[in-house]
Design a protein around this motif. Structure first.
Motif, PDB file in Angstrom:
ATOM      1  N   VAL A   1       4.928  24.500  -8.347  1.00 18.30           N
ATOM      2  CA  VAL A   1       5.326  23.829  -7.099  1.00 18.30           C
ATOM      3  C   VAL A   1       4.117  23.671  -6.185  1.00 18.30           C
ATOM      4  N   LEU A   2       3.326  24.716  -6.057  1.00 21.59           N
ATOM      5  CA  LEU A   2       2.136  24.656  -5.208  1.00 21.59           C
ATOM      6  C   LEU A   2       1.149  23.617  -5.733  1.00 21.59           C
ATOM      7  N   ALA A   3       1.015  23.521  -7.036  1.00 23.75           N
ATOM      8  CA  ALA A   3       0.133  22.510  -7.630  1.00 23.75           C
ATOM      9  C   ALA A   3       0.628  21.112  -7.290  1.00 23.75           C
ATOM     10  N   ALA A   4       1.916  20.864  -7.483  1.00 23.27           N
ATOM     11  CA  ALA A   4       2.472  19.529  -7.235  1.00 23.27           C
ATOM     12  C   ALA A   4       2.398  19.158  -5.757  1.00 23.27           C
ATOM     13  N   VAL A   5       2.662  20.107  -4.871  1.00 23.90           N
ATOM     14  CA  VAL A   5       2.624  19.854  -3.427  1.00 23.90           C
ATOM     15  C   VAL A   5       1.207  19.507  -2.984  1.00 23.90           C
ATOM     16  N   GLY A   6       0.219  19.925  -3.749  1.00 29.39           N
ATOM     17  CA  GLY A   6      -1.172  19.626  -3.418  1.00 29.39           C
ATOM     18  C   GLY A   6      -1.477  18.142  -3.355  1.00 29.39           C
ATOM     19  N   ALA A   7      -0.623  17.321  -3.941  1.00 26.93           N
ATOM     20  CA  ALA A   7      -0.822  15.867  -3.919  1.00 26.93           C
ATOM     21  C   ALA A   7      -0.106  15.197  -2.747  1.00 26.93           C
ATOM     22  N   ALA A   8       0.788  15.897  -2.089  1.00 28.88           N
ATOM     23  CA  ALA A   8       1.599  15.293  -1.026  1.00 28.88           C
ATOM     24  C   ALA A   8       0.790  14.654   0.107  1.00 28.88           C
ATOM     25  N   PRO A   9      -0.300  15.261   0.585  1.00 26.02           N
ATOM     26  CA  PRO A   9      -1.050  14.631   1.679  1.00 26.02           C
ATOM     27  C   PRO A   9      -1.610  13.249   1.335  1.00 26.02           C
ATOM     28  N   LEU A  10      -1.699  12.933   0.058  1.00 27.43           N
ATOM     29  CA  LEU A  10      -2.195  11.604  -0.319  1.00 27.43           C
ATOM     30  C   LEU A  10      -1.215  10.501   0.093  1.00 27.43           C
ATOM     31  N   LEU A  11       0.023  10.871   0.373  1.00 28.88           N
ATOM     32  CA  LEU A  11       1.011   9.885   0.820  1.00 28.88           C
ATOM     33  C   LEU A  11       0.630   9.261   2.158  1.00 28.88           C
ATOM     34  N   VAL A  12      -0.130   9.985   2.969  1.00 27.12           N
ATOM     35  CA  VAL A  12      -0.502   9.486   4.302  1.00 27.12           C
ATOM     36  C   VAL A  12      -2.012   9.306   4.448  1.00 27.12           C
ATOM     37  N   ARG A  13      -2.713   9.194   3.340  1.00 26.56           N
ATOM     38  CA  ARG A  13      -4.177   9.138   3.387  1.00 26.56           C
ATOM     39  C   ARG A  13      -4.701   7.911   4.116  1.00 26.56           C
TER      40      ARG A  13
ATOM     41  N   PRO B   1       0.797  -1.226   0.000  1.00 24.86           N
ATOM     42  CA  PRO B   1       0.000   0.000   0.000  1.00 24.86           C
ATOM     43  C   PRO B   1       0.833   1.282   0.000  1.00 24.86           C
ATOM     44  N   VAL B   2       2.014   1.256   0.593  1.00 20.69           N
ATOM     45  CA  VAL B   2       2.848   2.468   0.591  1.00 20.69           C
ATOM     46  C   VAL B   2       3.289   2.783  -0.837  1.00 20.69           C
ATOM     47  N   LEU B   3       3.678   1.758  -1.576  1.00 12.47           N
ATOM     48  CA  LEU B   3       4.039   1.952  -2.981  1.00 12.47           C
ATOM     49  C   LEU B   3       2.839   2.463  -3.765  1.00 12.47           C
ATOM     50  N   ALA B   4       1.673   1.886  -3.515  1.00 13.57           N
ATOM     51  CA  ALA B   4       0.453   2.317  -4.207  1.00 13.57           C
ATOM     52  C   ALA B   4       0.165   3.785  -3.928  1.00 13.57           C
ATOM     53  N   ASP B   5       0.308   4.205  -2.674  1.00 16.47           N
ATOM     54  CA  ASP B   5       0.044   5.600  -2.333  1.00 16.47           C
ATOM     55  C   ASP B   5       1.082   6.534  -2.943  1.00 16.47           C
ATOM     56  N   ASN B   6       2.339   6.091  -3.005  1.00 16.24           N
ATOM     57  CA  ASN B   6       3.377   6.902  -3.648  1.00 16.24           C
ATOM     58  C   ASN B   6       3.081   7.087  -5.133  1.00 16.24           C
ATOM     59  N   LEU B   7       2.695   6.012  -5.799  1.00 14.86           N
ATOM     60  CA  LEU B   7       2.363   6.101  -7.219  1.00 14.86           C
ATOM     61  C   LEU B   7       1.124   6.965  -7.443  1.00 14.86           C
ATOM     62  N   LEU B   8       0.131   6.819  -6.574  1.00 18.08           N
ATOM     63  CA  LEU B   8      -1.082   7.620  -6.689  1.00 18.08           C
ATOM     64  C   LEU B   8      -0.768   9.100  -6.502  1.00 18.08           C
ATOM     65  N   ALA B   9       0.005   9.432  -5.478  1.00 20.09           N
ATOM     66  CA  ALA B   9       0.363  10.835  -5.237  1.00 20.09           C
ATOM     67  C   ALA B   9       1.168  11.396  -6.407  1.00 20.09           C
ATOM     68  N   ALA B  10       2.072  10.602  -6.954  1.00 18.36           N
ATOM     69  CA  ALA B  10       2.867  11.055  -8.110  1.00 18.36           C
ATOM     70  C   ALA B  10       1.966  11.303  -9.319  1.00 18.36           C
ATOM     71  N   ALA B  11       1.026  10.396  -9.562  1.00 15.92           N
ATOM     72  CA  ALA B  11       0.105  10.558 -10.694  1.00 15.92           C
ATOM     73  C   ALA B  11      -0.757  11.810 -10.516  1.00 15.92           C
ATOM     74  N   VAL B  12      -1.252  12.039  -9.305  1.00 16.11           N
ATOM     75  CA  VAL B  12      -2.070  13.225  -9.052  1.00 16.11           C
ATOM     76  C   VAL B  12      -1.221  14.485  -9.206  1.00 16.11           C
ATOM     77  N   ALA B  13       0.027  14.458  -8.735  1.00 21.33           N
ATOM     78  CA  ALA B  13       0.915  15.619  -8.882  1.00 21.33           C
ATOM     79  C   ALA B  13       1.125  15.950 -10.361  1.00 21.33           C
ATOM     80  N   VAL B  14       1.359  14.936 -11.177  1.00 24.58           N
ATOM     81  CA  VAL B  14       1.529  15.155 -12.624  1.00 24.58           C
ATOM     82  C   VAL B  14       0.255  15.729 -13.220  1.00 24.58           C
ATOM     83  N   PHE B  15      -0.892  15.194 -12.811  1.00 21.49           N
ATOM     84  CA  PHE B  15      -2.192  15.677 -13.280  1.00 21.49           C
ATOM     85  C   PHE B  15      -2.381  17.148 -12.906  1.00 21.49           C
ATOM     86  N   LEU B  16      -2.064  17.487 -11.649  1.00 22.40           N
ATOM     87  CA  LEU B  16      -2.205  18.871 -11.197  1.00 22.40           C
ATOM     88  C   LEU B  16      -1.239  19.801 -11.924  1.00 22.40           C
ATOM     89  N   LEU B  17      -0.027  19.335 -12.167  1.00 17.89           N
ATOM     90  CA  LEU B  17       0.942  20.129 -12.922  1.00 17.89           C
ATOM     91  C   LEU B  17       0.450  20.385 -14.340  1.00 17.89           C
TER      92      LEU B  17
END
Length: 186
Positions: free
Chosen positions: A52-64, A16-32
């Protein structure tokens, strides 16, 4: 013929940690990809700070999974800061929907409502204060997305509870059978 997607899904469930990292990365790319200046359209880049602010918007998903409500509130705060700084998410805000889904999938409605209502109110307030070009249309879309997210997340919560209850009943029945077998032997 092998189905490769099934193996990937199974692997992500096991990690699940890998899944959340990939999800957060995908959302960051989407937001960018969707970040734009206020009043701009897709491709009207907001500059380095906005990106940067757009990409950081996905960071909280790492600990969802660990902090669902905190993640929802953090994603909402970052999204609000993004809007209040004069930027626009032309492709939408999937991070808030993912965080809200996690809250609804994890908690009963009585615990999920307050943070969801706060997130929705914050979205509306920052969208309007940030000078949204189509506030009524954006509000309607947000309400529809929030409603769908709530329904899907709550359904997942109900299903998980039913599966848990079924497993507990099966365990209880198995223990009773073992106890009866031991009594019969005695």
């Amino acid at each position: 013929m092998p189905v490769y997607g099934v193996g990937v899904v199974r692997g992500l469930r096991m990690h699940p940690v890998l899944a959340d990292n990939l999800l957060a990365a995908a959302v960051a790319v989407f937001l960018l990809a969707g970040a734009a200046v206020r009043g701009g359209e897709l491709g009207d880049r907001p500059g380095a700070f906005g990106l940067v602010l757009a990409a950081v918007g996905a960071a909280p998903l790492l600990v969802r999974r660990r902090f669902p409500i905190g993640s929802l509130l953090a994603v909402t705060a970052l999204m609000g800061a993004f809007y209040l700084c004069g930027f626009r998410a032309t492709l939408g805000q999937p991070g808030i929907l993912i965080a809200a889904y996690t809250v609804w999938a994890r908690y009963p409605a009585s615990k999920a409502w307050p943070s969801s209502a706060l997130a929705m109110a914050a979205y509306e307030a920052t969208m309007i204060a940030g000078g949204a070009s189509h506030p009524v249309g954006d509000s309607v879309i947000a309400l529809l997305q929030a409603s769908a997210t709530i329904l899907i997340g709550h359904s997942a919560h109900v299903r998980a509870n039913r599966l848990r209850a079924t497993a507990e009943r099966a365990d209880r029945a198995e223990r009773e059978i073992e106890l009866e077998a031991q009594q019969a032997v005695a």
